[in-house]
Motif scaffolding. Structure first.
Motif, PDB file in Angstrom:
ATOM      1  N   LEU A   1     -10.287   3.231  12.618  1.00 53.49           N
ATOM      2  CA  LEU A   1     -11.672   2.943  12.242  1.00 53.49           C
ATOM      3  C   LEU A   1     -12.203   4.089  11.384  1.00 53.49           C
ATOM      4  N   GLY A   2     -12.847   3.738  10.279  1.00 56.48           N
ATOM      5  CA  GLY A   2     -13.387   4.773   9.392  1.00 56.48           C
ATOM      6  C   GLY A   2     -12.380   5.238   8.360  1.00 56.48           C
ATOM      7  N   THR A   3     -11.278   4.481   8.170  1.00 59.69           N
ATOM      8  CA  THR A   3     -10.319   4.813   7.117  1.00 59.69           C
ATOM      9  C   THR A   3     -11.025   4.721   5.765  1.00 59.69           C
ATOM     10  N   THR A   4     -10.901   5.773   4.961  1.00 62.96           N
ATOM     11  CA  THR A   4     -11.539   5.707   3.644  1.00 62.96           C
ATOM     12  C   THR A   4     -10.536   5.315   2.572  1.00 62.96           C
ATOM     13  N   ASP A   5      -9.278   5.718   2.746  1.00 66.55           N
ATOM     14  CA  ASP A   5      -8.298   5.420   1.716  1.00 66.55           C
ATOM     15  C   ASP A   5      -7.267   4.432   2.237  1.00 66.55           C
ATOM     16  N   PHE A   6      -7.288   3.223   1.676  1.00 68.85           N
ATOM     17  CA  PHE A   6      -6.379   2.172   2.125  1.00 68.85           C
ATOM     18  C   PHE A   6      -5.134   2.071   1.250  1.00 68.85           C
ATOM     19  N   SER A   7      -5.008   2.970   0.273  1.00 71.95           N
ATOM     20  CA  SER A   7      -3.924   2.820  -0.697  1.00 71.95           C
ATOM     21  C   SER A   7      -2.556   2.781  -0.030  1.00 71.95           C
ATOM     22  N   SER A   8      -2.344   3.617   0.984  1.00 69.69           N
ATOM     23  CA  SER A   8      -1.023   3.662   1.610  1.00 69.69           C
ATOM     24  C   SER A   8      -0.675   2.334   2.268  1.00 69.69           C
ATOM     25  N   TYR A   9      -1.688   1.649   2.795  1.00 70.77           N
ATOM     26  CA  TYR A   9      -1.438   0.346   3.409  1.00 70.77           C
ATOM     27  C   TYR A   9      -1.251  -0.714   2.336  1.00 70.77           C
ATOM     28  N   LEU A  10      -2.105  -0.653   1.332  1.00 69.43           N
ATOM     29  CA  LEU A  10      -2.102  -1.711   0.319  1.00 69.43           C
ATOM     30  C   LEU A  10      -0.818  -1.731  -0.499  1.00 69.43           C
ATOM     31  N   THR A  11      -0.198  -0.553  -0.711  1.00 71.08           N
ATOM     32  CA  THR A  11       1.036  -0.549  -1.496  1.00 71.08           C
ATOM     33  C   THR A  11       2.176  -1.235  -0.752  1.00 71.08           C
ATOM     34  N   LYS A  12       2.020  -1.429   0.558  1.00 72.48           N
ATOM     35  CA  LYS A  12       3.085  -2.099   1.312  1.00 72.48           C
ATOM     36  C   LYS A  12       2.984  -3.623   1.246  1.00 72.48           C
ATOM     37  N   VAL A  13       1.860  -4.120   0.760  1.00 72.62           N
ATOM     38  CA  VAL A  13       1.636  -5.567   0.794  1.00 72.62           C
ATOM     39  C   VAL A  13       2.549  -6.308  -0.197  1.00 72.62           C
ATOM     40  N   THR A  14       2.612  -5.833  -1.431  1.00 72.80           N
ATOM     41  CA  THR A  14       3.373  -6.544  -2.463  1.00 72.80           C
ATOM     42  C   THR A  14       4.839  -6.769  -2.080  1.00 72.80           C
ATOM     43  N   PRO A  15       5.582  -5.717  -1.665  1.00 71.63           N
ATOM     44  CA  PRO A  15       6.984  -5.959  -1.302  1.00 71.63           C
ATOM     45  C   PRO A  15       7.148  -6.928  -0.123  1.00 71.63           C
ATOM     46  N   ALA A  16       6.128  -7.054   0.740  1.00 67.12           N
ATOM     47  CA  ALA A  16       6.256  -7.920   1.917  1.00 67.12           C
ATOM     48  C   ALA A  16       6.089  -9.402   1.561  1.00 67.12           C
ATOM     49  N   LYS A  17       5.585  -9.684   0.372  1.00 66.39           N
ATOM     50  CA  LYS A  17       5.421 -11.048  -0.141  1.00 66.39           C
ATOM     51  C   LYS A  17       4.798 -12.034   0.847  1.00 66.39           C
ATOM     52  N   PRO A  18       3.587 -11.770   1.305  1.00 70.65           N
ATOM     53  CA  PRO A  18       2.934 -12.725   2.209  1.00 70.65           C
ATOM     54  C   PRO A  18       2.360 -13.925   1.440  1.00 70.65           C
ATOM     55  N   ASP A  19       2.068 -15.017   2.177  1.00 72.81           N
ATOM     56  CA  ASP A  19       1.355 -16.141   1.569  1.00 72.81           C
ATOM     57  C   ASP A  19      -0.132 -15.827   1.446  1.00 72.81           C
ATOM     58  N   VAL A  20      -0.607 -15.052   2.405  1.00 68.46           N
ATOM     59  CA  VAL A  20      -2.031 -14.710   2.391  1.00 68.46           C
ATOM     60  C   VAL A  20      -2.247 -13.348   3.051  1.00 68.46           C
TER      61      VAL A  20
ATOM     62  N   ASP B   1     -18.076  -0.741   6.408  1.00 64.65           N
ATOM     63  CA  ASP B   1     -17.660   0.112   5.288  1.00 64.65           C
ATOM     64  C   ASP B   1     -16.164   0.010   5.043  1.00 64.65           C
ATOM     65  N   ASP B   2     -15.395  -0.133   6.129  1.00 59.92           N
ATOM     66  CA  ASP B   2     -13.950  -0.233   5.972  1.00 59.92           C
ATOM     67  C   ASP B   2     -13.604  -1.467   5.146  1.00 59.92           C
ATOM     68  N   TYR B   3     -14.351  -2.538   5.356  1.00 60.04           N
ATOM     69  CA  TYR B   3     -14.132  -3.764   4.582  1.00 60.04           C
ATOM     70  C   TYR B   3     -14.406  -3.510   3.099  1.00 60.04           C
ATOM     71  N   THR B   4     -15.564  -2.903   2.830  1.00 56.94           N
ATOM     72  CA  THR B   4     -15.921  -2.615   1.441  1.00 56.94           C
ATOM     73  C   THR B   4     -14.840  -1.774   0.769  1.00 56.94           C
ATOM     74  N   ASN B   5     -14.427  -0.688   1.454  1.00 54.84           N
ATOM     75  CA  ASN B   5     -13.424   0.198   0.867  1.00 54.84           C
ATOM     76  C   ASN B   5     -12.095  -0.515   0.666  1.00 54.84           C
ATOM     77  N   CYS B   6     -11.693  -1.286   1.669  1.00 56.22           N
ATOM     78  CA  CYS B   6     -10.412  -1.986   1.604  1.00 56.22           C
ATOM     79  C   CYS B   6     -10.382  -2.984   0.444  1.00 56.22           C
ATOM     80  N   MET B   7     -11.435  -3.791   0.324  1.00 55.97           N
ATOM     81  CA  MET B   7     -11.460  -4.819  -0.724  1.00 55.97           C
ATOM     82  C   MET B   7     -11.561  -4.179  -2.116  1.00 55.97           C
ATOM     83  N   LYS B   8     -12.368  -3.144  -2.190  1.00 57.45           N
ATOM     84  CA  LYS B   8     -12.535  -2.455  -3.467  1.00 57.45           C
ATOM     85  C   LYS B   8     -11.186  -1.908  -3.946  1.00 57.45           C
ATOM     86  N   GLN B   9     -10.448  -1.324  -3.006  1.00 58.72           N
ATOM     87  CA  GLN B   9      -9.172  -0.724  -3.365  1.00 58.72           C
ATOM     88  C   GLN B   9      -8.085  -1.786  -3.567  1.00 58.72           C
ATOM     89  N   ALA B  10      -8.156  -2.871  -2.796  1.00 57.68           N
ATOM     90  CA  ALA B  10      -7.205  -3.972  -3.003  1.00 57.68           C
ATOM     91  C   ALA B  10      -7.377  -4.527  -4.417  1.00 57.68           C
TER      92      ALA B  10
END
Lengths: 290, 427
Positions: free
Chosen positions: B215-234, B242-251
């Motif tokens: 909770l309160g993560t400001t930088d989601f980049s480390s998580y987001l870079t793992k999404v593409t190779p995992a090839k999810p449907d959604v 705030d975490d939502y705002t930061n996450c979506m902004k960075q996504a």
């Protein structure tokens, strides 16, 4: 797992550079006057809000990017001359309490002026989108952040080591009484130094709101990692802050790969380890702050 | 010299007016002795500082609107209602301490509020220890009406179970069954994840990856870079505020929002307003919308009246339309007062008995009731697609409501809940 390591190192580098620039601003102020500036984050937020307001009123992003930190510096100079100056020479706890109080007041002022809502701050189109780096697609904005930070580090180093003013500043850190005796206006030196620290905070603040949501707590969320950076790097050492910032950034990023729950804690663990083995920090001078 | 603003003449005038007031009586705007003691005091605990300050403010407005409506009708039990507000800062310990202060020192007869689940749970504990009625308006975690359920606590917003079940099927049908989760690492996130895992098991879906983010993560980049190779449907985003705002902004900055469909069990207008249009996208569970007849109920006069009252009184200060938070606040306060009116007392046990199971119509479609067995408000939940720029007429109108789910289809049944929630009234 291993294929993720490259991107994470890169992510960590960007994050670390960010912590480092905030930490260097803190360090500058701490080294010269012993002020532990708890309001540093508020100045970051202030610069972010000012940039947002300027852009919302039709100003060009680049103009706002340059001017907002300078306006924050103006406010900082007023604060330094009226509130912080009388506390120089006293125990650091006095200025710590003062700046902590200021940060609380600032948060409420932001609340009153800009509301409780997070504000949408968008970088210009040139800086959005991603760039293919081969091993990953990396956001252009983050590359821009690195570029700005590298330029800021370089400019600061040139300023400190190749100008007369920088020379006086470094000398004053060693012995401010002697410098004063030799005819330097140390009060002016303190003010400009404070402004310089806040200039770095302001730049970081405007860069941050392109990355994070802009609200009254934005700056303060980045303040804690910056303090940890200063402590790990060692008080009194700007290079130390740079190295420690990058170290924390990379450690945090790599941790998210293996133990995400510990990613926010890892910097404190690093701090504990460094303090145990080398209490003055990696590059710190002994005896600062007793 | 023209003299200062406060000269002899104004002093005489002022003194004269004061003397006149003394003769005629106390001006009407100053309450007479005794009147304040007659007012029915209700304690409001909301975060007015920190991450959840905006939703906290919005819930308070809803609460105030319900109080104003009841006071206009003559109050409750012949007494006017007065609220006393405390900033609980989204900190469970502060929330509990202020709850005790409101009851012991300010003599409030009931409590209402909270945004974060942690605060809801701590006020629930404190209020049930004191035997005082509590309406948890805005904390979603299942436990409030699950394993921690208490006789004195009624929860208005949807449970995490309801949120996940209302949206997971829609996401699977629309985009596919391979999910990647960005989950907040605390009670609320874990509860959502459990509910999603339940759906995945039912539909035979798979999890491409789960990142538990502190909770309160400001930088989601480390998580987001793992999404593409995992090839999810959604990509399913469970973080909030705030975490939502930061996450979506960075996504968005990593280009993920163009690459993968995105959605989640809950999105609120507050954090969406903090995003630029390009990061506003996806299919999400929503808990209310001021503009949709599917949410308000066609021809539901109360709901439309609520929205137009809000516009008349609060648009100038808030600059934004009402959100689900105003709805939570309004419904909670309105039902609490209705309960007191029905029980003809402020006695917490009797009021609680009067509220549970009682069906009512309100400012949302179909009406609802606080279920007797767990005190969860059973009301519909909706799914919306995000309109990044609103409608041509209203740029704030971001929700395009595409589905409505009845509460019974998305919440655990009474039998299932009976195993988790054991509620005992004081004898």
């Amino acid at each position: 797992m291993l294929e993720h390591v490259g991107p994470q190192l890169f992510n960590g580098l960007v994050l670390g550079a960010f912590y480092a620039i905030v930490a260097i601003g803190l360090s500058l102020i701490m080294n010269l006057t012993g002020t532990i500036n708890m309001a540093h984050g508020s100045f970051m937020t202030l610069a972010g809000y000012l940039a947002f307001t300027m852009i919302a009123r039709g100003t060009n992003f680049w103009f706002a990017f340059l001017v907002a930190p300078l306006l924050a510096v103006l406010v900082a100079i007023i604060v330094e001359r009226t509130l912080i100056r009388p506390l120089y020479g006293r125990d650091p706890v006095y200025s710590l309490l003062l700046t902590f109080g200021l940060s609380l007041i600032a948060e409420e002022v932001f609340h009153l002026v800009w509301g409780a809502n997070t504000l949408p701050f968008t970088p210009p189109a040139v800086l959005s989108g991603t760039l293919a780096l081969g091993f990953m697609n990396f956001p252009v904005y983050r590359l821009f952040i690195v570029l700005v930070l590298v330029l800021a580090f370089a400019a600061l180093a040139l300023f400190l080591y190749y100008t007369r003013f920088g020379l006086r500043l470094r000398a004053a850190v060693q012995d401010s009484e002697m410098i004063a005796a030799l005819g330097t206006n140390t009060q002016m030196l303190y003010t400009i130094n404070f402004g310089l620290g806040i200039l770095l905070a302001g730049i970081a603040g405007v860069l941050a709101v392109g990355l994070l949501g802009l609200n009254m707590t934005t700056g303060n969320t980045l303040l804690m990692p910056a303090f940890v950076t200063v402590i790990i790097g060692g008080m009194g050492s700007l290079y130390g802050s740079l190295v420690a910032g990058v170290l924390i950034g990379i450690a945090t990023s790599l941790m998210t790969l293996y133990v995400p729950a510990a990613s926010e804690v890892i910097m404190y663990i690093l701090m504990a380890v460094v303090l145990t083995i080398r209490p003055r920090g990696l590059f710190g001078e002994e005896g600062l702050f007793g | 010299m023209s003299g200062s603003a406060f000269n002899r003449r104004t002093f005489v005038k002022g003194a004269g007016a004061g003397a006149a007031a003394l003769v005629v009586g106390v001006p009407a705007f100053i309450p007479r002795l005794g009147e304040a003691a007659d007012a029915l005091k209700i304690g409001v605990l909301e975060p007015y500082t920190g991450t959840y300050a905006f939703p906290g403010e919005n819930e308070t407005i809803g609460i105030q609107m319900a109080v104003d409506a009841w006071n206009k009708k003559g109050g409750v039990l012949g007494r006017q209602i007065e609220i006393i507000k405390e900033d609980e800062q989204s900190k469970p310990d502060v929330a509990a301490q202020k709850a005790r202060k409101l009851v012991n020192q300010d003599k409030c007869v009931a409590l209402i509020g909270t945004v974060s689940s942690g605060s809801s749970l701590s006020v629930q504990k404190a209020s049930s220890d004191m035997g005082i009625l509590f309406f948890a308006s805005g904390g979603h975690t299942d436990d409030v009406t699950g394993k921690n359920c208490t006789w004195n606590t009624f929860r208005t917003c949807h449970s995490t179970w309801m949120e996940a079940h209302a949206t997971a099927y829609t996401l699977a049908k629309k985009f596919g069954k391979r999910f990647y989760f960005i989950t907040p690492d605390y009670a609320y996130g874990h509860a959502l994840q459990t509910a999603f895992d339940d759906v995945i098991k039912q539909i035979g879906g798979t999890t491409a990856g789960t990142d538990l983010t502190p909770l309160g993560t400001t930088d989601f980049s480390s998580y987001l870079t793992k999404v593409t190779p995992a090839k999810p449907d959604v990509l399913v985003v469970l973080v909030q505020g705030d975490d939502y705002t930061n996450c979506m902004k960075q996504a968005d900055s990593f280009g993920l929002l163009k690459k993968f469909p995105v959605g989640g069990p809950q999105v609120e207008l507050e954090p969406l307003y903090g995003l630029a249009p390009e990061a506003r996208t996806g299919v999400w569970g929503i808990e209310w919308s001021y503009s949709s007849d599917t949410c308000l109920g066609k021809g539901n006069k109360a709901a439309h009246q609520f929205v137009s009252d809000y516009y008349a009184h609060y648009l100038n200060t808030q600059k934004k339309p009402p959100t689900a938070r105003q709805c939570f606040g309004y419904v909670s306060m309105d039902r609490m007062l209705a309960g007191m009116a029905a029980a003809k007392t402020t006695d917490s046990v009797k009021v609680a008995r009067a509220i549970e199971g009682e069906k009512f119509q309100s400012i949302f479609a179909d009406g609802g009731y606080y279920r007797k067995e767990d005190h969860q408000l059973m009301w519909p939940m909706w799914v919306a697609e995000i309109r990044p720029n609103g409608t041509p007429k209203d740029p704030n109108d971001l929700f395009n409501v595409v589905a409505k789910h009845d509460p019974d289809s998305i919440e655990q049944s009474v039998a299932e809940k009976a195993k988790i929630c054991k509620m005992t009234y004081p004898s």
